[in-house]
Design an enzyme around this catalytic site. Structure first.
Site, PDB file in Angstrom:
ATOM      1  N   ARG A  93     125.585 101.042 -19.029  1.00 44.52           N
ATOM      2  CA  ARG A  93     124.812 102.062 -18.301  1.00 44.52           C
ATOM      3  C   ARG A  93     124.324 101.488 -16.960  1.00 44.52           C
ATOM      4  O   ARG A  93     123.730 100.431 -16.906  1.00 44.52           O
ATOM      5  CB  ARG A  93     123.618 102.516 -19.139  1.00 44.52           C
ATOM      6  CG  ARG A  93     122.718 103.571 -18.449  1.00 44.52           C
ATOM      7  CD  ARG A  93     121.519 102.934 -17.761  1.00 44.52           C
ATOM      8  NE  ARG A  93     120.559 103.920 -17.291  1.00 44.52           N
ATOM      9  CZ  ARG A  93     119.541 103.640 -16.477  1.00 44.52           C
ATOM     10  NH1 ARG A  93     119.358 102.408 -16.055  1.00 44.52           N
ATOM     11  NH2 ARG A  93     118.707 104.572 -16.085  1.00 44.52           N
ATOM     12  N   THR A  95     110.477  97.949 -13.144  1.00 46.86           N
ATOM     13  CA  THR A  95     111.443  97.737 -12.062  1.00 46.86           C
ATOM     14  C   THR A  95     110.670  97.262 -10.844  1.00 46.86           C
ATOM     15  O   THR A  95     109.515  97.635 -10.658  1.00 46.86           O
ATOM     16  CB  THR A  95     112.139  99.084 -11.754  1.00 46.86           C
ATOM     17  OG1 THR A  95     112.976  99.413 -12.852  1.00 46.86           O
ATOM     18  CG2 THR A  95     112.970  99.041 -10.476  1.00 46.86           C
ATOM     19  N   GLY A 114     111.592 104.650 -11.634  1.00 52.59           N
ATOM     20  CA  GLY A 114     111.335 105.792 -12.509  1.00 52.59           C
ATOM     21  C   GLY A 114     112.591 106.182 -13.267  1.00 52.59           C
ATOM     22  O   GLY A 114     113.489 105.353 -13.455  1.00 52.59           O
ATOM     23  N   ASP A 167     119.888 104.258 -11.299  1.00 53.06           N
ATOM     24  CA  ASP A 167     119.772 104.633  -9.884  1.00 53.06           C
ATOM     25  C   ASP A 167     119.655 103.420  -8.960  1.00 53.06           C
ATOM     26  O   ASP A 167     120.055 103.467  -7.799  1.00 53.06           O
ATOM     27  CB  ASP A 167     118.510 105.483  -9.694  1.00 53.06           C
ATOM     28  CG  ASP A 167     117.265 104.712 -10.144  1.00 53.06           C
ATOM     29  OD1 ASP A 167     117.254 104.236 -11.294  1.00 53.06           O
ATOM     30  OD2 ASP A 167     116.328 104.554  -9.342  1.00 53.06           O
TER      31      ASP A 167
HETATM   32  N1  ASP Z   1     114.968 103.341 -12.312  1.00 55.13           N
HETATM   33  C1  ASP Z   1     115.210 102.330 -13.310  1.00 55.13           C
HETATM   34  C2  ASP Z   1     116.472 102.680 -14.069  1.00 55.13           C
HETATM   35  O1  ASP Z   1     116.623 103.811 -14.454  1.00 55.13           O
HETATM   36  C3  ASP Z   1     114.099 102.184 -14.295  1.00 55.13           C
HETATM   37  C4  ASP Z   1     112.708 102.131 -13.713  1.00 55.13           C
HETATM   38  O2  ASP Z   1     112.534 102.190 -12.508  1.00 55.13           O
HETATM   39  O3  ASP Z   1     111.745 102.012 -14.490  1.00 55.13           O
HETATM   40  O4  ASP Z   1     117.271 101.822 -14.281  1.00 55.13           O
END
Ligand code: ASP
Length: 310
Positions: free
Chosen positions: A190, A162, A214, A193
Site C-alpha cells: 500500500r 507522519t 492525515g 498520499d
Molecule cells: N497520510 C499518511 C498515509 O496515509 C498517514 C498520516 O499522515 O497519518 O500514509
C-alpha cells in the site's frame, strides 16, 4: 528575505500522555531547520534535516518508529520538492533504511526520475552508499503493540505521526518534505498520499509550499497540497486556502487531515480538521508550537537552549 520553517508531527488523535513529547520533538526539528536557514542554508536542506530529526525520533511514524503493515513489516514513503525549479524526489514502500527523506532527495538530485519504489528504490539506495539496516532497528515496542492490537480489529485504524516540513530560505526559495510509515496494518504494497506529488506535498516558488498528513487515500483523491496552492493562486491567504482545502476534503470525500503551509512572502499556517496535530514553526527568531485547536505557545529562540539539549 527572512527565513521561516514550519514542521508537523502528524495529524490524528494524540494521547495526552504523549503530548509533551510530541511538542518537544517538533520544536527540536523546527529549531534544527531554522538554524540551517539562519546560517544561509537553502530551504531544501532545511526541510530535509528537520524531517531527519523527526525520522530519528521513535515517537513519530516515520523512519525509526514507523507503523507496521499487515505482515508486521515496515514500508515507508517520503517526498521532497524544491520550489525553485519544481524538481521533486519520492520513494515508496522502502524498507531497512533509517532516513527515507535522504533517499528521496537523492532521487531528486541524482536520477532523471521523480519517484522510485520498492526494489528499485533499495537498489538505488545501495548504489548511493546508504546502509541497509535490520528492520528491527526501525520497529519500536509501541509500534509492535499497536500492530498486535490492530490485528484483532475489524476496521483498519488510521495512522498518526507522519512528519513533514515546509520552509522559505533567505533567497526566497520554498521547499517541502514529508515522510511516513503510512497507516498501521496496511496491506503489503500500500502506498499512501505522502510520496505522491501534489498530495503529500508540493512546493512552487511562485506560490508557496505545503506538507500534508492525515487520511492518505482521501488526501490523494483531492490532491490536497496542490489544491491549497491553487486556492492561494486564486488570491486566498494561507489560512483561507488551508481551510478551503480541508473543507473540500471533508465535504467531498469525508476525510480529515492536517497541513502546514507557507507562501513566498513567509506567511504561514498550521491547520487541521483532525482532533489534533503537533506542529512547530520558527520565524523572526520566535518559536511557535501547538497540538490542540487554538494552541499557539510562542517563545523566543534564545530561550530554547533547553529544548535543543533534550
Ligand atoms: N497520510 C499518511 C498515509 O496515509 C498517514 C498520516 O499522515 O497519518 O500514509
Amino acid at each position: 528575505m527572512k527565513p521561516v520553517i514550519i514542521v508537523h508531527g502528524g495529524a490524528g488523535t494524540i494521547a495526552q500522555e504523549y503530548a509533551e513529547q510530541y511538542r518537544s520533538g517538533v520544536k527540536r526539528a523546527a529549531l534544527k531547520g531554522y538554524d540551517i536557514l539562519k546560517q544561509g542554508g537553502d530551504a531544501v536542506t532545511a526541510v530535509e534535516e528537520a524531517v531527519v530529526v523527526l525520522e530519528d525520533n521513535p515517537l513519530y511514524n516515520a523512519g525509526h518508529g514507523s507503523v507496521l503493515n499487515e505482515e508486521g513489516d515496515v514500508e515507508m514513503d517520503a517526498i521532497i520538492m524544491n520550489g525553485k525549479d519544481l524538481s521533486a524526489g519520492a520513494v515508496s514502500a522502502v524498507r531497512c533504511i533509517a532516513n527515507p527523506i535522504k533517499l528521496a532527495r537523492l532521487v531528486m538530485e541524482k536520477t532523471d526520475h521523480v519517484h522510485l519504489t520498492c526494489k528499485g528504490a533499495s537498489l538505488f539506495a545501495k548504489s548511493q552508499g546508504i546502509p541497509e539496516i535490520p528492520v528491527e532497528e526501525l520497529i519500536t515496542e509501541r509500534s509492535r503493540e499497536r500492530w498486535k492490537k490492530n490485528l484483532k480489529l475489524a476496521s483498519k485504524p488510521k495512522g498518526t505521526g507522519t512528519v513533514g516540513a515546509v520552509a522559505v530560505d533567505s533567497q526566497g526559495n520554498v521547499a517541502c518534505a514529508t515522510s511516513t510509515g503510512g497507516i498501521s496494518n496496511k496491506m503489503v504494497g500500500r502506498v499512501g498520499d505522502t510520496p505522491c506529488i501534489g498530495s503529500g506535498g508540493y512546493a512552487d516558488n511562485n506560490v508557496g509550499a505545503v506538507s500534508t498528513t492525515g487520511n492518505g487515500e482521501r488526501i490523494m483523491k483531492v490532491t490536497l497540497a496542490k489544491l491549497i496552492l491553487h486556492y492561494m493562486e486564486q488570491g486566498m491567504s494561507v489560512e483561507e486556502a488551508s481551510d478551503a482545502g480541508l473543507n473540500y476534503m471533508k465535504t467531498r470525500v469525508d476525510g480529515t487531515a492536517g497541513v502546514i503551509v507557507v507562501n513566498g512572502a513567509g506567511e504561514w499556517t498550521a491547520k487541521f480538521s483532525t482532533n489534533q496535530m503537533s506542529w512547530a514553526a520558527v520565524k523572526d527568531d520566535n518559536l511557535a508550537c501547538g497540538i490542540y485547536l487554538g494552541e499557539n505557545e510562542i517563545v523566543p529562540v534564545s530561550e530554547t537552549l533547553q529544548i535543543n539539549a533534550m
